[in-house]
Write an enzyme that holds these catalytic residues in place. Structure first.
Site, PDB file in Angstrom:
ATOM      1  N   GLY A  52       5.532 -36.656  40.066  1.00  0.00           N
ATOM      2  CA  GLY A  52       6.568 -35.842  40.644  1.00  0.00           C
ATOM      3  C   GLY A  52       7.424 -36.866  41.627  1.00  0.00           C
ATOM      4  O   GLY A  52       8.269 -36.825  41.883  1.00  0.00           O
ATOM      5  N   GLU A 106       4.719 -38.492  48.532  1.00  0.00           N
ATOM      6  CA  GLU A 106       4.731 -37.262  48.045  1.00  0.00           C
ATOM      7  C   GLU A 106       6.282 -36.415  47.638  1.00  0.00           C
ATOM      8  O   GLU A 106       6.717 -36.176  48.718  1.00  0.00           O
ATOM      9  CB  GLU A 106       4.326 -36.534  48.475  1.00  0.00           C
ATOM     10  CG  GLU A 106       3.612 -35.370  47.787  1.00  0.00           C
ATOM     11  CD  GLU A 106       2.295 -35.788  47.146  1.00  0.00           C
ATOM     12  OE1 GLU A 106       3.317 -36.090  46.419  1.00  0.00           O
ATOM     13  OE2 GLU A 106       1.103 -35.093  46.572  1.00  0.00           O
ATOM     14  N   ASP A 110       2.900 -28.669  49.452  1.00  0.00           N
ATOM     15  CA  ASP A 110       2.903 -26.775  49.177  1.00  0.00           C
ATOM     16  C   ASP A 110       1.003 -26.695  49.632  1.00  0.00           C
ATOM     17  O   ASP A 110       1.573 -26.312  50.844  1.00  0.00           O
ATOM     18  CB  ASP A 110       3.348 -26.415  48.016  1.00  0.00           C
ATOM     19  CG  ASP A 110       2.621 -26.682  46.291  1.00  0.00           C
ATOM     20  OD1 ASP A 110       1.105 -27.049  46.708  1.00  0.00           O
ATOM     21  OD2 ASP A 110       3.438 -26.276  45.941  1.00  0.00           O
ATOM     22  N   LYS A 138       6.306 -26.771  51.596  1.00  0.00           N
ATOM     23  CA  LYS A 138       6.294 -25.393  51.989  1.00  0.00           C
ATOM     24  C   LYS A 138       5.687 -24.799  53.416  1.00  0.00           C
ATOM     25  O   LYS A 138       4.750 -24.516  52.359  1.00  0.00           O
ATOM     26  CB  LYS A 138       5.401 -25.129  49.866  1.00  0.00           C
ATOM     27  CG  LYS A 138       6.905 -25.089  49.555  1.00  0.00           C
ATOM     28  CD  LYS A 138       6.312 -24.896  47.924  1.00  0.00           C
ATOM     29  CE  LYS A 138       7.313 -25.141  46.669  1.00  0.00           C
ATOM     30  NZ  LYS A 138       7.036 -24.102  45.576  1.00  0.00           N
ATOM     31  N   PHE A 159       9.624 -21.652  43.190  1.00  0.00           N
ATOM     32  CA  PHE A 159       9.136 -22.658  42.289  1.00  0.00           C
ATOM     33  C   PHE A 159      10.588 -23.510  42.415  1.00  0.00           C
ATOM     34  O   PHE A 159      11.401 -22.973  42.060  1.00  0.00           O
ATOM     35  CB  PHE A 159       8.582 -22.306  41.030  1.00  0.00           C
ATOM     36  CG  PHE A 159       8.508 -22.942  39.610  1.00  0.00           C
ATOM     37  CD1 PHE A 159       7.549 -23.438  39.812  1.00  0.00           C
ATOM     38  CD2 PHE A 159       9.638 -23.625  39.442  1.00  0.00           C
ATOM     39  CE1 PHE A 159       6.682 -24.746  39.010  1.00  0.00           C
ATOM     40  CE2 PHE A 159       9.772 -24.627  37.858  1.00  0.00           C
ATOM     41  CZ  PHE A 159       7.540 -25.113  38.258  1.00  0.00           C
ATOM     42  N   ARG A 172      12.453 -33.268  35.311  1.00  0.00           N
ATOM     43  CA  ARG A 172      11.991 -34.038  36.349  1.00  0.00           C
ATOM     44  C   ARG A 172      13.509 -35.354  36.269  1.00  0.00           C
ATOM     45  O   ARG A 172      13.228 -35.631  37.598  1.00  0.00           O
ATOM     46  CB  ARG A 172      10.868 -34.873  35.792  1.00  0.00           C
ATOM     47  CG  ARG A 172      10.224 -34.154  36.295  1.00  0.00           C
ATOM     48  CD  ARG A 172       8.785 -35.646  36.039  1.00  0.00           C
ATOM     49  NE  ARG A 172       7.099 -34.818  35.830  1.00  0.00           N
ATOM     50  CZ  ARG A 172       7.408 -34.191  36.353  1.00  0.00           C
ATOM     51  NH1 ARG A 172       6.733 -34.750  37.741  1.00  0.00           N
ATOM     52  NH2 ARG A 172       5.163 -34.337  35.946  1.00  0.00           N
TER      53      ARG A 172
END
Length: 187
Positions: A52, A106, A110, A138, A159, A172
């Site tokens: 990610g 990162e 979350d 989050k 999400f 992505r």
């Protein structure tokens, strides 16, 4: 919220615009400037967490003007759209961290589980300093408190997709970030 994006479909779900590419780019420039101020003359090592964080890491690294190095590690706790609850290391870190200034990069923090299990492994290698740069966090989802030193955006516990974030492998590559449309169900 960005007005220049439209609703998109990925797999079986609809996603609505959340953060536009220009807003993301501006925030990354701010984070890079803060890192430049804090790490001048220190040559930090950035460790990007794949998959990610690859877009955020690349854009951040291009904007940092101080001498710095980049390395990657692959950690996974997601399967589909739900956290599996287990952190799996797929690609190990091959750089000695002893005495180094380390910045973990990162995409999103979350629950904090992934980093809560990874950080002690890094601390064991005795870096001089260890900080975290995350594009998104989050706060509502936090189970394992993680201090993010360089944060782009605090976001709701929804999400998200795009700019490195995926839904079962897709999305992505989107330059903006989208949120699951209300009524599309929760994961």
């Amino acid at each position: 919220m960005a007005n220049d994006m439209s609703i998109i479909r990925v797999h079986d779900k609809a996603f609505v615009p959340f953060l536009g590419a220009e807003v993301i780019d501006e925030k990354i420039a701010d984070i890079a400037a803060a890192i430049d101020r804090d790490y001048g003359g220190m040559r930090p090592l950035f460790i990007a967490i794949l998959n990610g964080a690859f877009m955020f890491a690349a854009d951040l690294f291009k904007k940092v003007t101080i001498e710095a190095e980049m390395s990657f590690i692959k950690l996974a706790s997601y399967k589909g759209t739900k956290s599996s609850g287990q952190v799996i290391t797929a690609i190990g870190l091959d750089t000695d961290l002893h005495g180094r200034h380390v910045i973990i990069v990162e995409d999103i923090v979350d629950t904090g589980k992934t980093l809560s299990e990874f950080l002690p492994q890094l601390e064991h290698q005795q870096p001089d300093s260890l900080k975290i740069a995350a594009l998104l966090q989050k706060p509502e989802a936090t189970v394992y408190p993680i201090k993010v030193d360089y944060l782009g955006f605090s976001v709701p516990n929804k999400f998200l997709l795009g700019y490195g974030l995926d839904y079962d492998g897709l999305g992505r590559n989107l330059p903006s970030i989208y949120q699951l449309e209300e009524g599309e169900g929760e994961f």
